[in-house]
Design a protein around this motif. Structure first.
Motif, PDB file in Angstrom:
ATOM      1  N   LEU A  95       4.580   4.202   3.793  1.00 12.81           N
ATOM      2  CA  LEU A  95       4.418   2.926   3.928  1.00 12.81           C
ATOM      3  C   LEU A  95       2.976   2.179   3.840  1.00 12.81           C
ATOM      4  CD1 LEU A  95       6.210   0.348   4.244  1.00 12.81           C
ATOM      5  CD2 LEU A  95       6.113   0.754   6.462  1.00 12.81           C
ATOM      6  N   HIS A  96       2.345   2.796   4.684  1.00  7.53           N
ATOM      7  CA  HIS A  96       0.963   2.401   4.772  1.00  7.53           C
ATOM      8  C   HIS A  96       0.240   2.416   3.558  1.00  7.53           C
ATOM      9  CE1 HIS A  96       1.087   2.667   9.228  1.00  7.53           C
ATOM     10  NE2 HIS A  96       1.512   1.438   9.023  1.00  7.53           N
ATOM     11  N   LEU A  97       0.216   3.577   2.754  1.00  6.22           N
ATOM     12  CA  LEU A  97      -0.228   3.978   1.425  1.00  6.22           C
ATOM     13  C   LEU A  97       0.265   2.792   0.534  1.00  6.22           C
ATOM     14  CD1 LEU A  97      -2.105   5.261  -0.333  1.00  6.22           C
ATOM     15  CD2 LEU A  97      -0.295   7.226  -0.433  1.00  6.22           C
ATOM     16  N   VAL A  98       1.386   2.500   0.492  1.00  7.69           N
ATOM     17  CA  VAL A  98       2.079   1.586  -0.484  1.00  7.69           C
ATOM     18  C   VAL A  98       1.263   0.264  -0.212  1.00  7.69           C
ATOM     19  CG1 VAL A  98       3.945   0.389  -1.193  1.00  7.69           C
ATOM     20  CG2 VAL A  98       4.063   2.888  -0.910  1.00  7.69           C
ATOM     21  N   GLN A  99       1.226  -0.146   0.887  1.00  5.16           N
ATOM     22  CA  GLN A  99       0.930  -1.437   1.368  1.00  5.16           C
ATOM     23  C   GLN A  99      -0.709  -1.402   0.919  1.00  5.16           C
ATOM     24  OE1 GLN A  99       1.236  -1.458   5.618  1.00  5.16           O
ATOM     25  NE2 GLN A  99       3.197  -2.974   5.274  1.00  5.16           N
ATOM     26  N   LEU A 100      -1.582  -0.419   1.269  1.00  9.11           N
ATOM     27  CA  LEU A 100      -2.941  -0.177   0.888  1.00  9.11           C
ATOM     28  C   LEU A 100      -3.076  -0.246  -0.542  1.00  9.11           C
ATOM     29  CD1 LEU A 100      -5.874   0.226   1.524  1.00  9.11           C
ATOM     30  CD2 LEU A 100      -5.342   2.800   1.650  1.00  9.11           C
ATOM     31  N   GLU A 101      -2.231   0.218  -1.277  1.00 11.13           N
ATOM     32  CA  GLU A 101      -2.392   0.357  -2.813  1.00 11.13           C
ATOM     33  C   GLU A 101      -1.963  -1.054  -3.404  1.00 11.13           C
ATOM     34  OE1 GLU A 101       0.231   3.145  -4.723  1.00 11.13           O
ATOM     35  OE2 GLU A 101      -0.537   2.884  -6.749  1.00 11.13           O
TER      36      GLU A 101
END
Lengths: 117, 306
Positions: A95-101
């Motif tokens: 989830l955090h990676l998607v947000q970062l992306e």
């Protein structure tokens, strides 16, 4: 203390650098933004391969650079990702990676298609 | 002043470089610890901004190697760290870093911390320089000369080059002091220093060896070339006319010269120049004597030489 577990990060369509008006920084924003696609791709590969060390390390790098280039929200998202990667909390990390992306995409948009674009 | 930024991320390097560009600094970048060490050795920066986490060589390792190297140990280091850990920061400071800056760094804070570290470095350099100078003549002092001679001797031996050493002593200096007083004697010593400074090449190192005795290290010169320099100095000294009260002080100086050819120890170089100087005194003063093997047995106690 920063809550590194919550998922509450606002993601605008277009993200501008806080330092856009400083010529020395505006002139090198591309160095940061152009490095992001490869890093995000490597982080996805690390996540798929269960490589939490690489994932945390890259998140750590983005965390250190984002705010310096005028993107504190990218630093915040990267901090959360680093933390969840270190904890090997894969669900949260994804989830955090998607947000970062998404933030990276917004920043890229901000640089290449400024206000109203 | 020269600042070296060491970070494995080109993104951080570009940012730090841009941030410091307005500080009128010569900013160098090294991507990673290994390159950082190489550039530190080659460039001798005045300040290093050092990332903690680098894959090839960590900031701690780089710091440790720099601090344990006598040539580089005094270069201040500011750690750049994206770590929140107090232990990391404390460890860095305990290893000899002067400060740390958290990443992402605030532009104003980074510049201010760099300015503060460079201010301290400038003062340290000044103190270090003062400690190596003779306060009266502002030539290098004997300790600085010995350090430089050790370095030049090592370099000369490594490259199979030659090195000359010159000693100069003011003739009858005690009489100058007794006749005109110590302030006049001090002026004579300053005039001697001026003669040496004018005549020496940029690569030579002139120092006040002690009392009325001076020495010059001449890298790359043999005793023949050093004797030419000594002769020019001798002539200049002879021409000096220093007003004192209602009279004029005139002095002469004696010179001993030797070089490093066929020598195995730098102490021998000093002894040879010293023996040649004594020979110059014994042969009537106001002359230049180059060391030759026949002089070897004529050395006498130092106090006889004035």
């Amino acid at each position: 203390m920063t809550d590194t577990n919550n998922t509450d990060i606002e993601i605008p369509d277009v993200l501008f650098s806080e330092y856009e008006s400083i010529p020395t920084i505006a002139g090198i924003l591309h160095v940061f933004l152009d490095s992001l696609p490869d890093m995000v791709e490597t982080m996805h590969a690390a996540m798929d391969g269960g490589d939490s060390e690489t994932l945390a390390s890259l998140a750590h790098q983005i965390k250190g650079a984002g705010g310096g280039y005028g993107y504190p929200s990218i630093t915040e998202a990267a901090l959360k990702l680093e933390h969840s990667a270190k904890e090997s909390d894969w669900e949260l990390a994804r989830l955090h990676l998607v947000q970062l992306e998404l933030l990276c995409v917004s920043a890229y948009r901000g640089k290449h298609a400024p206000a109203g674009g | 002043m020269k600042v070296l930024i060491v970070d494995d991320s080109p993104v951080t390097l570009a940012l730090a470089q841009a941030r410091l560009r307005d500080e009128n600094l010569d900013v160098l970048c090294a991507q990673g610890g290994v390159e950082g060490l190489e550039k530190t050795r080659k460039e001798h920066p005045d300040l290093i901004l050092l990332d903690l986490k680098m894959p090839d060589l960590s900031g701690y390792e780089v710091c440790e190697r720099i601090k344990s190297d006598p040539e580089l140990g005094s270069i201040p280091i500011i750690f750049l760290t994206a770590s929140d850990s107090v232990e990391d920061k404390v460890k860095g400071l305990d290893m000899g870093a002067v400060d740390y800056v958290a990443k992402p760094f605030d532009p104003v804070e980074l510049s201010a911390r760099v300015r503060a570290a460079l201010r301290v470095k400038r003062l340290q350099d000044l103190l270090n320089l003062r400690a190596q100078l003779d306060p009266l003549t502002e030539l290098w002092n004997r300790q600085a000369m010995e350090t430089r001679l050790r370095q030049e001797w090592a370099r000369t031996s490594r490259h199979e080059e030659v090195l000359a050493f010159l000693m100069m002593d003011v003739d009858h200096f005690k009489k100058v002091n007794d006749t005109y007083g110590h302030p006049a004697g001090d002026r004579v010593l300053c005039a001697m220093a001026h003669v040496l400074t004018v005549q020496c090449r940029e690569s030579d190192l002139a120092c006040r060896y002690g009392g009325e005795e001076f020495a010059v290290i001449l890298p790359g010169a043999d005793s023949h070339e050093a004797a030419h320099l000594a002769e020019r100095c001798r002539e200049d000294v002879e021409q000096l006319a220093l007003p004192a009260q209602d009279r004029v002080i005139r002095v002469t100086a004696s010179f001993g010269v030797a070089d490093s050819k066929d020598l195995v120890s730098r102490d021998d170089l000093l002894h040879h120049a010293d023996a040649a100087l004594y020979r110059a005194k014994r042969e009537g003063r106001n002359r230049v004597i180059v060391w030759e093997p026949y002089i070897a047995d004529t050395t006498v106690p130092r106090e006889v030489t004035s």
